[in-house]
Design an enzyme around this catalytic site. Structure first.
Site, PDB file in Angstrom:
ATOM      1  CG  HIS A 151      36.706  54.687  33.481  1.00 13.22           C
ATOM      2  ND1 HIS A 151      35.472  54.376  34.011  1.00 13.22           N
ATOM      3  CD2 HIS A 151      36.510  54.981  32.162  1.00 13.22           C
ATOM      4  CE1 HIS A 151      34.556  54.494  33.064  1.00 13.22           C
ATOM      5  NE2 HIS A 151      35.158  54.855  31.931  1.00 13.22           N
ATOM      6  CB  ALA A 210      27.889  21.622  52.394  1.00 12.15           C
TER       7      ALA A 210
END
Lengths: 410, 470
Positions: free
Chosen positions: B449, B274
């Site tokens: 949150h 790669a």
């Protein structure tokens, strides 16, 4: 059917203007011919009249907004009972909303702080705004290249680069006085004055010639002429010293026509008419209404015309052609008692005459000392057009006309 | 007789080409696509998508081996590797047929074959020679031709894919069986994703990188954290490495790796190469045109125009960054410019990059080092995921969010993230950067949150007023 009120072109060269004041409120009933708003161009304030009747549905451009392009919708006029489109782009007939929508309390969900809509909304990225404030760039002068014309950082950088002072001339920013201060945004007029006069003083090679002129003969003639005015009626007149000096300058320009000219790169333009621009101070600036063909007009005509021009100038109601053009300028500060001063040429004119106060001074006549009313006049001249000797000749002609003023009435 | 004359002809049906065609059709232009293999290009068929399907499997495998952490117990967990690979292929197939459907719906004809520029025909139109399997060559004409032929794996001498020991991404996507020992050469996005997949499926993985750090384009701190995490997962990582020649044995491969002043003899069953990509610029008829090719990529201007009027190049063939979303964006920009719309050239520092290794890595804009090189005085904010409640609850505490601001203007110069789900979150910073938000707007943004995205807020605070939770 809703109709848009467009920013009018008040002169052929006008590309943008400022909405100075709205005289009607949203919801007001309008008849054709009603004055809707006042539009400020670089020097004049003009009125926008309604062409059709209706109700002022929505004001699209708030007063104080500058740089509004000609033909931009500034308001929407609707018919009685018609729904008001949100904006110009949806000015096409809008689906009738149920009445409830209209009666819904509008401000209920709006916190007080947000109640005043921001004026002069500029669409700019937060970064562009911050960089603009750091570089002291007026965002209203920046053209945006972002989505829908939004100003982005590179536009501000480009504007900064374009307007940046020439390298080497850069001066460190003068620190503001440590005391309190307030920021007064420039009016369109202030910007124009700044631009034109800075350009004049930095590109036109000025030189100055002064001469003392005795005024007694002219003052005596003025008293005699004013005494002939009817006591009342439309033909009453009261000549001012300034009116007579305008005429004197016009006669002098006819005698020395090379001063009645303009410089261009290729050729000199010599004017046939003598159109005298008279500097008039108005709140926040000055304007120069023009007494056209002053050499051909009688003192009475000049006087009446000047009074009318000054009055309308102070009201901001001059038409562009009444203050644009002119071949020579006069700036008279006599009423302030100044001893002498020099003025900046009003381009593309070649000269401006600065007139100071007439003062009683001892003068030597023959070998006697006598008292005379003397004023100092200073001619500022574009040296590209007029050389020193011509300027001196002109001043000498002006002096002899003022001192032997009968030529003003023939 | 099907239509052969178009406003725009697109050569290549990947995320650049097919998007160009869809946008052109939306704008009412007549458009055709020439595609030699399969719609969707590498991205859908041999890249982004099938690798994500495999990585999902390896993530599940990882969780199955970590069940105890969450209070589970399962005996004899196993998998069918063929099925895992099969699922990945099915995902690709489904998406590729989706692209075919979209083009059909937009009435865009697709020519299966190779397209080649063939001079200028009547009315100044571009001619494109179409070679199709089992049929004579035909000529298509168009006012504008967009080259979107993509790229392929770079092949280094000695590392040619041999179908047996040495794999490119293609072979690595369709393995018959899980290699016991694997060497991955190159630690860019492709290399680390395969390394992660195979490691998390159970292979012994060695990752070799010639650059001094893994994921060399990322921020140095992120690279260091990635390497540390890979090693913790049991990967062997060599950086600043020099690779000797492969010696292929009967059933395995031996290679020497010099790194850190030592020479390591490594024996593996498979090698994945790669080491970058090269543009597909061959057989496009570029020879007799003014189009220039620089290191296998077609040279274009900011609006994707080549040296030849009426010919454009987009996506991988037009150069780095080699990302599908860059190709698609260029496609839209290029077509809109042809249609006479106002377009905005792409700023490479506003293109996000995502790597789906474990932990994930995502970034946009300047790294801290590159910002300094560019002359910026920077403010840097960091927030570790260990201090984030949601990350802790999920058991994914590994990671860091880092912001780089211009100290003078508050411009968000770059953002760098490593950890769970960061590839899904980076767009927040990309929006900030594209919309030119400063620290002020980001500070005032309310993040929900409990989410990992709160770390993004904290990393902004950390650069200025200070993080609240660290």
């Amino acid at each position: 059917m809703a109709t848009e009120v467009l920013m009018p072109a008040l002169s052929p060269t006008m590309t943008e203007g400022a909405v100075a004041r709205w005289l009607k409120k949203e919801g007001d009933t309008i008849s054709a011919g009603d004055v809707l708003a006042e539009i400020e161009t670089d020097k004049a304030t003009m009125e926008v009249e309604a062409v059709e009747e209706g109700i002022l549905g929505r004001i699209l451009v708030q007063e104080g907004t500058q740089g509004v392009s000609v033909n931009t919708p500034i308001a929407i006029l609707v018919e009685e009972g018609e729904a008001v489109p949100e904006s110009a782009s949806t000015a096409a007939p809008v689906k009738k909303e149920p009445e409830a929508a209209a009666s819904e309390p509008k401000a209920a969900s709006q916190p007080l702080a947000a109640a005043t809509p921001p004026k002069n909304r500029v669409f700019a990225s937060p970064l562009a705004k911050r960089v603009a404030s750091q570089k002291n760039i007026d965002l209203t002068t920046v053209k945006g290249s972002g989505p829908n014309g939004r100003i982005v950082r590179k536009d501000v950088d480009a504007a900064a680069q374009k307007g940046a002072p020439v390298k080497g001339q850069e001066t460190p920013e003068a620190p503001l006085s440590s005391g309190g201060h307030k920021i007064v945004p420039h009016s369109t007029m202030r910007k124009v004055i700044a631009k034109r006069l800075a350009e004049s003083k930095s590109t036109v090679p000025h030189f100055y010639v002064s001469v003392d002129v005795e005024l007694d003969a002219l003052l005596a003639l003025r008293s005699q002429l004013n005494a002939t005015s009817p006591a009342e009626g439309p033909d009453t007149f009261k000549l001012s010293v300034n009116d007579m000096l305008v005429k004197a300058a016009a006669v002098a320009l006819k005698r020395i026509p090379s001063v009645n000219a303009s410089f261009t790169d290729d050729a000199m333009i010599m004017y046939d008419d003598v159109d005298i621009s008279v500097a008039v101070s108005i709140p926040d600036g000055l304007i120069t209404p023009i007494v056209k063909q002053a050499d051909k007009k009688s003192l009475k005509q000049i006087s009446q015309e000047t009074k009318d021009l000054v009055k309308r100038a102070r009201a901001g109601k001059l038409k562009p052609e009444e203050f644009q053009g002119g071949t020579f300028s006069i700036s008279n500060m006599g009423m302030y008692g100044v001893k002498d001063f020099s003025a900046i040429i009003n381009p593309p004119q070649a000269a401006i005459l600065a007139i100071a106060a007439g003062r009683k001074l001892p003068v030597v006549k023959g070998s006697e000392i006598a008292i005379a009313t003397v004023m100092t006049v200073t001619l500022s001249v574009d040296h590209r057009v007029v050389d020193g000797s011509t300027a001196a000749e002109w001043l000498s002609a002006f002096r002899s006309i003022v001192e032997s003023p009968l030529s003003l009435v023939i | 007789m099907s239509k052969t004359d178009f406003d725009i002809l697109v050569i290549g049906g990947g995320p650049g080409g097919y998007v160009a065609a869809l946008r052109a059709a939306q704008l009412g232009l007549s458009v055709g696509v020439v595609e030699a293999q399969h719609l969707g290009g590498i991205c859908l068929n041999w890249g982004c998508i099938p690798t994500k399907a495999l990585l999902r499997a390896s993530e599940i495998n990882h969780l199955l081996h970590d069940l105890d952490t969450y209070g589970f117990k399962a005996d004899a967990v196993s998998f069918d590797f063929t099925k895992i690979v099969g699922r990945s292929r099915a995902v690709s197939k489904q998406l590729a047929s989706g692209v075919a459907h979209l083009l059909k719906k937009a009435k865009v004809p697709v020519f299966n074959g190779y397209g080649k520029l063939d001079g200028i025909g009547p009315e100044g139109k571009r001619k494109v020679k179409l070679s199709q399997k089992d049929s004579a060559e035909t000529t298509l004409t168009a006012r504008h031709v967009i080259l979107a032929t993509g790229a392929r794996a770079r092949v280094l001498p000695g590392l040619e894919p041999d179908g047996k020991f040495v794999w490119s991404y293609r072979e690595a996507l369709v393995p018959d069986e899980l290699p016991k020992r694997l060497l991955v050469i190159g630690s860019g996005a492709i290399g680390t994703e395969f390394a992660s997949f195979y490691r998390n499926m159970g292979s012994d993985v060695t990752l070799v990188e010639v650059a001094p750090r893994v994921l060399p384009v990322e921020d140095e701190e992120i690279s260091a954290l990635a390497q540390k995490s890979f090693e913790k997962q049991g990967m062997k990582v060599f950086t600043s490495a020099k690779l000797g020649p492969l010696s292929k044995n009967a059933t395995d491969v031996t290679v020497t790796v010099e790194a850190g002043g030592k020479t390591h003899n490594i024996t593996v069953d498979r090698v994945i190469s790669a080491v970058g990509i090269v543009g597909n610029v061959e057989n496009l008829g570029l020879e007799n045109t003014k189009i220039t090719v620089d290191r296998t990529h077609i040279v274009t201007d900011a609006l994707c125009r080549t040296g030849e009027a009426g010919v454009y190049a987009i996506g991988d063939v037009a150069g780095a960054p080699w990302l599908a979303h860059k190709a698609s964006h260029e496609a839209v920009m290029c077509v809109e410019a042809i249609a006479g719309k106002t377009v905005h050239p792409i700023d490479a520092t506003k293109i996000p990059g995502c790597t789906y290794c474990r932990p994930q890595v995502a970034s946009v804009g300047y790294t801290e080092a590159r910002a300094k090189e560019a002359g910026y005085k920077v403010r840097v904010g960091k927030f570790p995921l260990i201090a984030n409640g949601k990350a802790l609850a999920m058991g994914e505490t590994e990671g860091l969010v880092k912001t780089v601001f211009d100290a003078q203007t508050g411009e968000l110069l770059g953002a760098h993230m490593i950890g769970a789900e960061v590839t899904e979150m980076i767009q927040g910073y990309v929006i900030a950067r594209s919309g030119e938000l400063t620290e002020a707007e980001l500070t005032e943004t309310i993040f929900p949150h409990p989410t990992i995205s709160e770390s993004m807020h904290e990393a902004v605070l950390a650069a200025y007023s200070g993080a609240l939770h660290f």
